[in-house]
Design a protein around this motif. Sequence first.
Motif, PDB file in Angstrom:
ATOM      1  N   ALA A 141      34.323 -87.608  -8.699  1.00  0.00           N
ATOM      2  CA  ALA A 141      34.213 -86.537  -7.703  1.00  0.00           C
ATOM      3  C   ALA A 141      35.599 -86.101  -7.226  1.00  0.00           C
ATOM      4  O   ALA A 141      35.836 -84.908  -6.980  1.00  0.00           O
ATOM      5  CB  ALA A 141      33.365 -87.012  -6.520  1.00  0.00           C
ATOM      6  N   MET A 142      36.533 -87.056  -7.096  1.00  0.00           N
ATOM      7  CA  MET A 142      37.896 -86.715  -6.717  1.00  0.00           C
ATOM      8  C   MET A 142      38.586 -85.924  -7.820  1.00  0.00           C
ATOM      9  O   MET A 142      39.313 -84.967  -7.562  1.00  0.00           O
ATOM     10  CB  MET A 142      38.699 -87.989  -6.445  1.00  0.00           C
ATOM     11  CG  MET A 142      38.268 -88.787  -5.229  1.00  0.00           C
ATOM     12  SD  MET A 142      39.052 -90.421  -5.199  1.00  0.00           S
ATOM     13  CE  MET A 142      40.799 -89.963  -5.195  1.00  0.00           C
ATOM     14  N   ALA A 143      38.353 -86.357  -9.055  1.00  0.00           N
ATOM     15  CA  ALA A 143      39.088 -85.797 -10.186  1.00  0.00           C
ATOM     16  C   ALA A 143      38.572 -84.438 -10.627  1.00  0.00           C
ATOM     17  O   ALA A 143      39.301 -83.665 -11.253  1.00  0.00           O
ATOM     18  CB  ALA A 143      39.021 -86.771 -11.369  1.00  0.00           C
ATOM     19  N   GLY A 144      37.300 -84.154 -10.328  1.00  0.00           N
ATOM     20  CA  GLY A 144      36.694 -82.945 -10.874  1.00  0.00           C
ATOM     21  C   GLY A 144      36.478 -83.051 -12.365  1.00  0.00           C
ATOM     22  O   GLY A 144      36.418 -82.041 -13.076  1.00  0.00           O
ATOM     23  N   SER A 145      36.357 -84.281 -12.857  1.00  0.00           N
ATOM     24  CA  SER A 145      36.209 -84.548 -14.279  1.00  0.00           C
ATOM     25  C   SER A 145      35.573 -85.923 -14.424  1.00  0.00           C
ATOM     26  O   SER A 145      35.505 -86.694 -13.462  1.00  0.00           O
ATOM     27  CB  SER A 145      37.571 -84.508 -14.975  1.00  0.00           C
ATOM     28  OG  SER A 145      37.446 -84.671 -16.371  1.00  0.00           O
ATOM     29  N   PHE A 156      42.479 -84.649 -13.500  1.00  0.00           N
ATOM     30  CA  PHE A 156      42.688 -85.340 -12.225  1.00  0.00           C
ATOM     31  C   PHE A 156      44.082 -85.033 -11.685  1.00  0.00           C
ATOM     32  O   PHE A 156      44.259 -84.699 -10.508  1.00  0.00           O
ATOM     33  CB  PHE A 156      42.506 -86.842 -12.437  1.00  0.00           C
ATOM     34  CG  PHE A 156      42.307 -87.647 -11.179  1.00  0.00           C
ATOM     35  CD1 PHE A 156      42.452 -87.079  -9.912  1.00  0.00           C
ATOM     36  CD2 PHE A 156      41.965 -88.984 -11.256  1.00  0.00           C
ATOM     37  CE1 PHE A 156      42.252 -87.837  -8.753  1.00  0.00           C
ATOM     38  CE2 PHE A 156      41.770 -89.751 -10.103  1.00  0.00           C
ATOM     39  CZ  PHE A 156      41.914 -89.166  -8.861  1.00  0.00           C
ATOM     40  N   ALA A 157      45.087 -85.114 -12.538  1.00  0.00           N
ATOM     41  CA  ALA A 157      46.460 -84.881 -12.109  1.00  0.00           C
ATOM     42  C   ALA A 157      46.652 -83.463 -11.583  1.00  0.00           C
ATOM     43  O   ALA A 157      47.353 -83.240 -10.589  1.00  0.00           O
ATOM     44  CB  ALA A 157      47.423 -85.152 -13.255  1.00  0.00           C
ATOM     45  N   THR A 182      28.355 -92.873   3.191  1.00  0.00           N
ATOM     46  CA  THR A 182      27.767 -91.672   3.774  1.00  0.00           C
ATOM     47  C   THR A 182      28.764 -90.541   4.012  1.00  0.00           C
ATOM     48  O   THR A 182      28.359 -89.390   4.165  1.00  0.00           O
ATOM     49  CB  THR A 182      27.077 -92.020   5.114  1.00  0.00           C
ATOM     50  OG1 THR A 182      27.979 -92.790   5.912  1.00  0.00           O
ATOM     51  CG2 THR A 182      25.810 -92.822   4.870  1.00  0.00           C
ATOM     52  N   TRP A 183      30.076 -90.881   4.060  1.00  0.00           N
ATOM     53  CA  TRP A 183      31.085 -89.862   4.298  1.00  0.00           C
ATOM     54  C   TRP A 183      32.225 -90.023   3.299  1.00  0.00           C
ATOM     55  O   TRP A 183      32.441 -91.104   2.745  1.00  0.00           O
ATOM     56  CB  TRP A 183      31.654 -89.964   5.721  1.00  0.00           C
ATOM     57  CG  TRP A 183      30.702 -89.485   6.769  1.00  0.00           C
ATOM     58  CD1 TRP A 183      29.722 -90.203   7.393  1.00  0.00           C
ATOM     59  CD2 TRP A 183      30.626 -88.155   7.315  1.00  0.00           C
ATOM     60  NE1 TRP A 183      29.053 -89.419   8.288  1.00  0.00           N
ATOM     61  CE2 TRP A 183      29.584 -88.155   8.259  1.00  0.00           C
ATOM     62  CE3 TRP A 183      31.336 -86.972   7.081  1.00  0.00           C
ATOM     63  CZ2 TRP A 183      29.225 -87.015   8.989  1.00  0.00           C
ATOM     64  CZ3 TRP A 183      30.988 -85.840   7.814  1.00  0.00           C
ATOM     65  CH2 TRP A 183      29.947 -85.870   8.747  1.00  0.00           C
ATOM     66  N   LYS A 184      32.970 -88.930   3.093  1.00  0.00           N
ATOM     67  CA  LYS A 184      34.170 -88.984   2.261  1.00  0.00           C
ATOM     68  C   LYS A 184      35.230 -88.077   2.859  1.00  0.00           C
ATOM     69  O   LYS A 184      34.935 -87.070   3.510  1.00  0.00           O
ATOM     70  CB  LYS A 184      33.877 -88.571   0.827  1.00  0.00           C
ATOM     71  CG  LYS A 184      33.400 -87.131   0.662  1.00  0.00           C
ATOM     72  CD  LYS A 184      33.086 -86.827  -0.797  1.00  0.00           C
ATOM     73  CE  LYS A 184      32.543 -85.405  -0.959  1.00  0.00           C
ATOM     74  NZ  LYS A 184      32.210 -85.115  -2.375  1.00  0.00           N
ATOM     75  N   TRP A 185      36.485 -88.465   2.643  1.00  0.00           N
ATOM     76  CA  TRP A 185      37.608 -87.634   3.065  1.00  0.00           C
ATOM     77  C   TRP A 185      37.818 -86.538   2.028  1.00  0.00           C
ATOM     78  O   TRP A 185      37.702 -86.776   0.830  1.00  0.00           O
ATOM     79  CB  TRP A 185      38.875 -88.472   3.176  1.00  0.00           C
ATOM     80  CG  TRP A 185      38.780 -89.567   4.186  1.00  0.00           C
ATOM     81  CD1 TRP A 185      38.391 -90.855   3.955  1.00  0.00           C
ATOM     82  CD2 TRP A 185      39.062 -89.468   5.581  1.00  0.00           C
ATOM     83  NE1 TRP A 185      38.414 -91.571   5.130  1.00  0.00           N
ATOM     84  CE2 TRP A 185      38.826 -90.746   6.147  1.00  0.00           C
ATOM     85  CE3 TRP A 185      39.505 -88.437   6.404  1.00  0.00           C
ATOM     86  CZ2 TRP A 185      39.009 -91.009   7.487  1.00  0.00           C
ATOM     87  CZ3 TRP A 185      39.693 -88.702   7.754  1.00  0.00           C
ATOM     88  CH2 TRP A 185      39.448 -89.962   8.284  1.00  0.00           C
ATOM     89  N   THR A 186      38.119 -85.323   2.493  1.00  0.00           N
ATOM     90  CA  THR A 186      38.369 -84.253   1.538  1.00  0.00           C
ATOM     91  C   THR A 186      39.759 -84.405   0.929  1.00  0.00           C
ATOM     92  O   THR A 186      40.611 -85.152   1.427  1.00  0.00           O
ATOM     93  CB  THR A 186      38.265 -82.872   2.206  1.00  0.00           C
ATOM     94  OG1 THR A 186      39.348 -82.719   3.126  1.00  0.00           O
ATOM     95  CG2 THR A 186      36.945 -82.711   2.934  1.00  0.00           C
TER      96      THR A 186
END
Length: 393
Positions: A141-145, A156-157, A182-186
Amino acid sequence: MPEEWQASWHEQGEPPEVYKDPVSMDKDTPTTADPKQLQRDLRRLGLGCEQTEEPALREFIAQVREELPSGGAVHAAGVGTRDYQLLSGSEPASRFVEDVLGLAAGQDSELAGAIVAHEGAGEFFDRVLRDNPGGQQAVNAMAGSSWGSPGFVEDFANNDPQGVVFLARLARADVKITAATTWKWTRDDETGRVTRSDLAELSYPARWARLNGKEPKTQRSSCRKGQQPGKRWANTGFRHHVYNDALADAGAIKKHYKTMGGNLTSALDEGLDKQCIEGAIANQLAFLKDESFANEDFDSRTKDSGGNDLDQEFLVFLVYQPTRDDVQGVGVVAVQWRLTVEKFRQKKQKTHPTSMEFWIRTLLYPSVYDPNDPKGLRTMLSDQTTEDLRLTK
């Protein structure tokens, strides 16, 4: 062994000051127990096939979920597992961490290029994500891949180079992300990344002990950055419990999950949200090392390269009263645990002496950010964790 006490977000005897740090957060989908992963874990434990078929596993998960504590008001923004062998024996992955952290303060475009070109990038992500489905969910989810796809490192980079820096900081503290909550930092909010990497280091047993030995700051809500040097910002807590019983194999694992969840939420005076409890404990058996299963007696404790005993440990990164725009505090609960089952391979023996032991260290940081203060005196949550980290070095 210190006496037990429960961590609180507020100073005892004083009315709570409701301060909020400005942040950027989103709701997240918590990791849940997965029948396929549980099947693998139970079979590694040597449980019979009749206990590891899908209908039985779904019933097992439902029973554990039903027996977990009802939870509480505190939420979490991710779960990590401490692995002291995370980077050991891998010079490329270790060098990747050091090189990325050395470039972290530079331009994101230059950082992204260095990440993509680094020969240790693939090995680093392999160490962090292999056999870690909950971590893959969170990092993808962070990487968008998707990890394993041909362009994962480049995607990701380019999408979030500071996200790679965050994972490298955690890895330097022997921690990898293993579950969503339940939560994530953007991506645009550094508060979550700075505080979580600080908390990963502060929750080492030795560092936690050094910090806990400091006097707490007085009148926290009016104390500002740099004031009362030598005193800690953190509100701390500690619990140690040992449980002994005679259980069947499946019963031992079921009770282990239930007891782990109960200890986790009871470490906080307001309790932990039930979905966050499940996310935290869902895959803990997956990270056991092969040596845990080598002998007739099962023991989750392993040894490092120097022969020192290592207990299993996971970290739950807390957020207090979170919204998408602000949060009233951050923290961490570090749970060390050990599970032993005597003669667990002897199936003719109906029950087995079982021991569960937990050591739980808590660090809580309520917000003291006052927007009416001059900018140079405002104390953010990240200032609190950073100043406390300096006290432990």
